[in-house]
Design a protein around this motif. Structure first.
Motif, PDB file in Angstrom:
ATOM      1  N   LEU A  89       0.917  -1.121  -0.144  1.00  0.00           N
ATOM      2  CA  LEU A  89      -0.247   0.059  -0.009  1.00  0.00           C
ATOM      3  C   LEU A  89       0.873   1.606  -0.080  1.00  0.00           C
ATOM      4  N   ASP A  90       0.620   2.279  -0.544  1.00  0.00           N
ATOM      5  CA  ASP A  90       1.454   3.552  -1.301  1.00  0.00           C
ATOM      6  C   ASP A  90       0.849   4.462   0.163  1.00  0.00           C
ATOM      7  N   ALA A  91       0.716   4.260   1.253  1.00  0.00           N
ATOM      8  CA  ALA A  91      -0.300   5.047   1.946  1.00  0.00           C
ATOM      9  C   ALA A  91       0.052   6.368   1.668  1.00  0.00           C
ATOM     10  N   PRO A  92       0.535   7.418   1.720  1.00  0.00           N
ATOM     11  CA  PRO A  92      -0.142   8.828   1.714  1.00  0.00           C
ATOM     12  C   PRO A  92      -0.647   9.059   0.049  1.00  0.00           C
ATOM     13  N   ALA A  93      -0.387   8.052  -1.142  1.00  0.00           N
ATOM     14  CA  ALA A  93      -1.583   8.420  -2.597  1.00  0.00           C
ATOM     15  C   ALA A  93      -3.117   7.257  -2.090  1.00  0.00           C
ATOM     16  N   GLY A  94      -2.725   6.456  -1.169  1.00  0.00           N
ATOM     17  CA  GLY A  94      -3.857   6.187  -0.480  1.00  0.00           C
ATOM     18  C   GLY A  94      -4.226   4.388  -1.802  1.00  0.00           C
ATOM     19  N   ASN A  95      -3.021   4.018  -2.301  1.00  0.00           N
ATOM     20  CA  ASN A  95      -3.174   3.450  -3.305  1.00  0.00           C
ATOM     21  C   ASN A  95      -2.547   1.903  -3.292  1.00  0.00           C
ATOM     22  N   ILE A  96      -3.348   0.421  -3.646  1.00  0.00           N
ATOM     23  CA  ILE A  96      -3.034  -0.394  -3.020  1.00  0.00           C
ATOM     24  C   ILE A  96      -1.725  -0.607  -4.977  1.00  0.00           C
ATOM     25  N   CYS A  97      -0.847  -0.652  -4.421  1.00  0.00           N
ATOM     26  CA  CYS A  97       0.432  -1.381  -5.621  1.00  0.00           C
ATOM     27  C   CYS A  97       0.092  -2.818  -6.051  1.00  0.00           C
ATOM     28  N   HIS A  98       0.644  -3.452  -5.300  1.00  0.00           N
ATOM     29  CA  HIS A  98       0.846  -4.646  -5.552  1.00  0.00           C
ATOM     30  C   HIS A  98       0.447  -6.256  -5.167  1.00  0.00           C
ATOM     31  N   VAL A  99       0.108  -6.949  -5.009  1.00  0.00           N
ATOM     32  CA  VAL A  99      -1.107  -7.834  -4.398  1.00  0.00           C
ATOM     33  C   VAL A  99      -0.251  -9.226  -4.719  1.00  0.00           C
ATOM     34  N   GLY A 100      -0.189  -9.958  -3.825  1.00  0.00           N
ATOM     35  CA  GLY A 100       0.190 -11.251  -4.244  1.00  0.00           C
ATOM     36  C   GLY A 100      -0.290 -12.329  -3.754  1.00  0.00           C
ATOM     37  N   GLN A 101      -0.649 -13.581  -4.207  1.00  0.00           N
ATOM     38  CA  GLN A 101      -0.591 -15.048  -3.799  1.00  0.00           C
ATOM     39  C   GLN A 101      -0.418 -15.595  -4.087  1.00  0.00           C
ATOM     40  N   HIS A 102       0.108 -16.411  -2.947  1.00  0.00           N
ATOM     41  CA  HIS A 102       0.690 -18.243  -3.008  1.00  0.00           C
ATOM     42  C   HIS A 102       0.067 -18.792  -2.299  1.00  0.00           C
ATOM     43  N   PHE A 103       0.135 -20.331  -3.071  1.00  0.00           N
ATOM     44  CA  PHE A 103      -0.879 -21.550  -1.761  1.00  0.00           C
ATOM     45  C   PHE A 103       0.328 -22.585  -1.959  1.00  0.00           C
ATOM     46  N   SER A 158       5.218 -26.306  -3.293  1.00  0.00           N
ATOM     47  CA  SER A 158       6.015 -26.523  -1.911  1.00  0.00           C
ATOM     48  C   SER A 158       5.804 -24.744  -1.092  1.00  0.00           C
ATOM     49  N   LEU A 159       6.284 -25.097   0.052  1.00  0.00           N
ATOM     50  CA  LEU A 159       6.391 -23.536   1.328  1.00  0.00           C
ATOM     51  C   LEU A 159       7.777 -23.215  -0.086  1.00  0.00           C
ATOM     52  N   ALA A 160       8.647 -23.787   0.110  1.00  0.00           N
ATOM     53  CA  ALA A 160       9.745 -23.575  -0.561  1.00  0.00           C
ATOM     54  C   ALA A 160       9.837 -22.408  -2.245  1.00  0.00           C
ATOM     55  N   ASP A 161       8.589 -22.892  -2.651  1.00  0.00           N
ATOM     56  CA  ASP A 161       9.005 -23.012  -3.935  1.00  0.00           C
ATOM     57  C   ASP A 161       7.917 -21.851  -4.346  1.00  0.00           C
ATOM     58  N   ALA A 162       7.015 -21.367  -2.687  1.00  0.00           N
ATOM     59  CA  ALA A 162       6.172 -19.997  -3.159  1.00  0.00           C
ATOM     60  C   ALA A 162       6.883 -19.039  -2.383  1.00  0.00           C
ATOM     61  N   LEU A 163       7.560 -18.869  -2.110  1.00  0.00           N
ATOM     62  CA  LEU A 163       8.938 -17.967  -0.794  1.00  0.00           C
ATOM     63  C   LEU A 163       9.176 -17.907  -2.174  1.00  0.00           C
ATOM     64  N   ARG A 164      10.243 -18.694  -3.117  1.00  0.00           N
ATOM     65  CA  ARG A 164      10.798 -18.112  -4.374  1.00  0.00           C
ATOM     66  C   ARG A 164      10.402 -17.738  -5.182  1.00  0.00           C
ATOM     67  N   ALA A 165       9.039 -17.609  -5.360  1.00  0.00           N
ATOM     68  CA  ALA A 165       8.456 -16.395  -6.980  1.00  0.00           C
ATOM     69  C   ALA A 165       8.453 -15.428  -6.442  1.00  0.00           C
TER      70      ALA A 165
END
Length: 82
Positions: free
Chosen positions: A33-47, A75-82
């Motif tokens: 979140l870019d708090a001063p601008a009030g915008n979400i800059c990036h989102v991500g989701q990993h299973f 695996s969790l390791a795969d998701a952390l590398r993504a």
């Protein structure tokens, strides 16, 4: 700001199929979140694949995460590398 959300295997049965100290991380998501601008800059989701504990009906109801979503997860390791 960085906002994080984690989901893990869980159960509320008697006895529970998943003990709290055995739970596995099955999903993490984030947004930047870019708090001063009030915008979400990036989102991500990993299973993350659950290897040691079951994805119970209770867990699916609580989190909305399904077996189908985890069937192709790495695996969790795969998701952390993504």
């Amino acid at each position: 700001w960085i906002c994080l959300d984690f989901e893990a295997t869980c159960d509320e049965g008697d006895p529970p199929l998943v003990q709290k100290d055995e739970a596995e991380l099955i999903e993490f998501s984030f947004c930047i979140l870019d708090a001063p601008a009030g915008n979400i800059c990036h989102v991500g989701q990993h299973f993350c694949r659950n290897d040691r504990t079951a994805l119970t009906p209770f867990c699916t109801q609580l989190t909305g995460i399904t077996h189908e979503q985890l069937s192709t997860a790495g695996s969790l390791a795969d998701a952390l590398r993504a």
